[in-house]
Write a protein that holds these residues in place. Structure first.
Motif, PDB file in Angstrom:
ATOM      1  N   GLU A  18       0.839  -1.208   0.000  1.00  0.00           N
ATOM      2  CA  GLU A  18       0.000   0.000   0.000  1.00  0.00           C
ATOM      3  C   GLU A  18       0.868   1.251   0.000  1.00  0.00           C
ATOM      4  O   GLU A  18       0.632   2.194  -0.759  1.00  0.00           O
ATOM      5  CB  GLU A  18      -0.883  -0.029   1.252  1.00  0.00           C
ATOM      6  N   LYS A  69       2.567   1.794  -3.438  1.00  0.00           N
ATOM      7  CA  LYS A  69       1.613   2.341  -4.408  1.00  0.00           C
ATOM      8  C   LYS A  69       1.399   3.829  -4.179  1.00  0.00           C
ATOM      9  O   LYS A  69       1.389   4.625  -5.120  1.00  0.00           O
ATOM     10  CB  LYS A  69       0.279   1.608  -4.325  1.00  0.00           C
ATOM     11  N   THR A  70       1.257   4.201  -2.921  1.00  0.00           N
ATOM     12  CA  THR A  70       1.052   5.618  -2.592  1.00  0.00           C
ATOM     13  C   THR A  70       2.271   6.444  -2.965  1.00  0.00           C
ATOM     14  O   THR A  70       2.133   7.529  -3.541  1.00  0.00           O
ATOM     15  CB  THR A  70       0.740   5.771  -1.088  1.00  0.00           C
ATOM     16  N   LYS A  87       2.424   7.091  -6.644  1.00  0.00           N
ATOM     17  CA  LYS A  87       1.479   8.140  -7.040  1.00  0.00           C
ATOM     18  C   LYS A  87       2.047   9.516  -6.719  1.00  0.00           C
ATOM     19  O   LYS A  87       1.905  10.459  -7.509  1.00  0.00           O
ATOM     20  CB  LYS A  87       0.138   7.952  -6.333  1.00  0.00           C
TER      21      LYS A  87
END
Length: 106
Positions: free
Chosen positions: A96, A99-100, A103
């Motif tokens: 998680e 992925k953040t 971004k």
């Protein structure tokens, strides 16, 4: 649970929340209010046909300010939520987080 930096750690049950210290929350809100004002200023510059380079410089300043807010939030998240979840054996938090971060770095 309160972390040593004064920030409460995140809940990660069915409702995910973050409980920042009042100092951090006020800092973030102040920064976001300033960014909001900068955005309104840029809009006004466009409406007044200000020289493009001047507008682009203001956009760069807003992007930098927004990145600083993101870094503060990311640091707090890593020092609280991520550590807590790893200690509890929840290693999915790493995926998680990656992925953040991807971004944020686009």
């Amino acid at each position: 649970m309160i972390h040593e930096n004064g920030q409460e750690v995140c809940n990660h049950g069915s409702e995910r929340t973050s409980h920042h210290s009042e100092k951090l929350k006020n800092n973030l809100i102040t920064r976001l209010n300033r960014i909001e004002g900068q955005i309104r200023g840029i809009k006004g510059m466009v409406e007044k046909d200000v020289y493009c380079d001047d507008i682009l410089n203001q956009i760069a300043a807003v992007q930098s300010a927004l990145n600083a807010v993101g870094r503060l939030l990311l640091e707090g998240h890593m020092r609280s939520c991520v550590i807590e979840r790893i200690q509890e054996g929840d290693h999915e938090v790493i995926d998680e987080l990656l992925k953040t971060m991807n971004k944020l770095m686009k």
